[in-house]
Design a protein around this motif. Structure first.
Motif, PDB file in Angstrom:
ATOM      1  N   VAL A 181       1.452   8.461 -13.910  1.00 39.26           N
ATOM      2  CA  VAL A 181       2.544   9.281 -14.019  1.00 39.26           C
ATOM      3  C   VAL A 181       3.403   9.324 -12.898  1.00 39.26           C
ATOM      4  CG1 VAL A 181       3.281  11.880 -13.871  1.00 39.26           C
ATOM      5  CG2 VAL A 181       1.074  11.035 -15.300  1.00 39.26           C
ATOM      6  N   ASP A 182       2.749   9.286 -11.549  1.00 40.22           N
ATOM      7  CA  ASP A 182       3.578   8.966 -10.414  1.00 40.22           C
ATOM      8  C   ASP A 182       3.118   7.818  -9.665  1.00 40.22           C
ATOM      9  OD1 ASP A 182       5.088   9.698  -8.108  1.00 40.22           O
ATOM     10  OD2 ASP A 182       4.366  11.393  -7.747  1.00 40.22           O
ATOM     11  N   LEU A 183       3.977   7.032  -9.112  1.00 41.54           N
ATOM     12  CA  LEU A 183       3.445   5.819  -8.526  1.00 41.54           C
ATOM     13  C   LEU A 183       2.752   5.956  -7.057  1.00 41.54           C
ATOM     14  CD1 LEU A 183       5.768   3.092  -9.448  1.00 41.54           C
ATOM     15  CD2 LEU A 183       3.707   3.375 -10.119  1.00 41.54           C
ATOM     16  N   ASP A 184       3.162   7.410  -6.430  1.00 31.34           N
ATOM     17  CA  ASP A 184       2.731   7.616  -5.054  1.00 31.34           C
ATOM     18  C   ASP A 184       1.328   7.791  -5.427  1.00 31.34           C
ATOM     19  OD1 ASP A 184       5.120   7.761  -3.871  1.00 31.34           O
ATOM     20  OD2 ASP A 184       5.474   9.834  -4.169  1.00 31.34           O
ATOM     21  N   GLY A 185       0.534   7.949  -6.456  1.00 31.71           N
ATOM     22  CA  GLY A 185      -0.686   8.019  -6.434  1.00 31.71           C
ATOM     23  C   GLY A 185      -1.405   6.714  -6.101  1.00 31.71           C
ATOM     24  N   LEU A 186      -0.686   5.515  -6.025  1.00 33.68           N
ATOM     25  CA  LEU A 186      -1.109   4.497  -5.342  1.00 33.68           C
ATOM     26  C   LEU A 186      -1.739   4.467  -3.873  1.00 33.68           C
ATOM     27  CD1 LEU A 186       1.130   1.799  -7.006  1.00 33.68           C
ATOM     28  CD2 LEU A 186      -1.324   2.002  -7.438  1.00 33.68           C
ATOM     29  N   LYS A 187      -1.051   5.618  -3.183  1.00 33.59           N
ATOM     30  CA  LYS A 187      -1.566   5.632  -1.931  1.00 33.59           C
ATOM     31  C   LYS A 187      -2.707   6.221  -1.753  1.00 33.59           C
ATOM     32  CE  LYS A 187       3.386   6.727  -0.547  1.00 33.59           C
ATOM     33  NZ  LYS A 187       4.121   7.649  -0.102  1.00 33.59           N
ATOM     34  N   LEU A 188      -3.188   6.881  -3.055  1.00 37.26           N
ATOM     35  CA  LEU A 188      -4.698   7.280  -2.947  1.00 37.26           C
ATOM     36  C   LEU A 188      -5.757   6.178  -3.254  1.00 37.26           C
ATOM     37  CD1 LEU A 188      -4.116  10.620  -4.855  1.00 37.26           C
ATOM     38  CD2 LEU A 188      -4.312  10.448  -2.340  1.00 37.26           C
ATOM     39  N   ALA A 189      -5.214   5.191  -3.695  1.00 37.58           N
ATOM     40  CA  ALA A 189      -6.178   4.132  -4.106  1.00 37.58           C
ATOM     41  C   ALA A 189      -6.663   3.288  -3.062  1.00 37.58           C
ATOM     42  CB  ALA A 189      -5.344   3.034  -4.947  1.00 37.58           C
ATOM     43  N   ASP A 190      -8.002   2.940  -3.229  1.00 34.89           N
ATOM     44  CA  ASP A 190      -8.245   2.045  -2.009  1.00 34.89           C
ATOM     45  C   ASP A 190      -8.045   0.429  -2.463  1.00 34.89           C
ATOM     46  OD1 ASP A 190     -10.127   0.640  -0.145  1.00 34.89           O
ATOM     47  OD2 ASP A 190     -12.023   0.705  -1.588  1.00 34.89           O
ATOM     48  N   LEU A 191      -7.443   0.092  -1.729  1.00 36.35           N
ATOM     49  CA  LEU A 191      -6.468  -1.397  -1.820  1.00 36.35           C
ATOM     50  C   LEU A 191      -7.369  -2.615  -1.358  1.00 36.35           C
ATOM     51  CD1 LEU A 191      -2.950  -0.677  -1.269  1.00 36.35           C
ATOM     52  CD2 LEU A 191      -4.263  -0.493  -3.513  1.00 36.35           C
ATOM     53  N   SER A 192      -8.708  -2.411  -0.767  1.00 37.34           N
ATOM     54  CA  SER A 192      -9.133  -3.500   0.007  1.00 37.34           C
ATOM     55  C   SER A 192      -9.757  -4.416  -0.926  1.00 37.34           C
ATOM     56  CB  SER A 192     -10.521  -2.857   0.624  1.00 37.34           C
ATOM     57  OG  SER A 192     -11.375  -2.017  -0.165  1.00 37.34           O
TER      58      SER A 192
END
Length: 193
Positions: free
Chosen positions: A108-119
């Protein structure tokens, strides 16, 4: 006795008189002091020149070492800057690919990617992003409120309006030009379409 006397035997030549070494030549004390002073001056100048040459060599060695250290530092800084630039470019690529994958997954909101673990998300040697789908699946499972039902895959994201049911009145905006003209004639004739 007779006159026959034997002449005396020739005498060997006398050895030459020994030659005495020439009498040493003597110089005056002032002249000797002057020569010694001049010698001292030249000796001090030579010593100063040797010290200056040694100092110049030491300075040149120090300058060479400093230049080499500066060159190594510049190379290390350039390598670090190149690595940082490559990492920043790779991060941008990964973020762009993640945004596209998140939209496809229904975020819904791409700001949710900030919550993701990108490692776990990496860029492989061919430039493809790996681990994005698994990361989004884990994010969808742990934070389902960030996602909605997946959008249909079409160039037109909004579905067409439903077709009117027989018996429903059709709006003018939904009519074709022919239908609109027919409806106008019917209204002018007093009939309602």
């Amino acid at each position: 006795m007779s006159d026959d006397t034997i002449p005396p035997a020739p005498q060997p030549p006398a050895p030459p008189a020994p030659q005495l070494p020439p009498e040493p030549q003597t110089f005056s004390r002032e002249y000797v002091s002057e020569l010694r002073g001049e010698n001292k001056t030249w000796r001090l100048k030579a010593q100063a020149a040797e010290e200056a040459a040694a100092k110049a060599k030491a300075d040149a060695d120090a300058a060479t070492a400093a230049a080499k250290a500066a060159e190594e530092k510049a190379q290390a800084d350039a390598a670090a800057a190149r690595t940082a630039a490559e990492q920043a470019a790779n991060d941008r690529i990964i973020r762009a690919e993640l945004k596209a994958a998140a939209i496809k997954a229904g975020m819904v909101d791409l700001d949710g990617l900030k919550l993701a673990d990108l490692s776990a998300v990496k860029l492989d040697d061919t430039g493809n992003v790996t681990g994005a789908d698994e990361m989004l699946a884990a994010l969808k499972e742990s934070k389902p409120y960030l996602f909605s039902a997946p959008q249909p895959h079409s160039s037109n994201p909004t579905p067409p309006p439903p077709a009117p049911k027989p018996g429903d009145k059709k709006l003018a905006k939904d009519m074709t030009p022919e239908e609109f003209q027919a409806a106008r004639r019917a209204i002018a004739a007093g009939r309602m379409p």
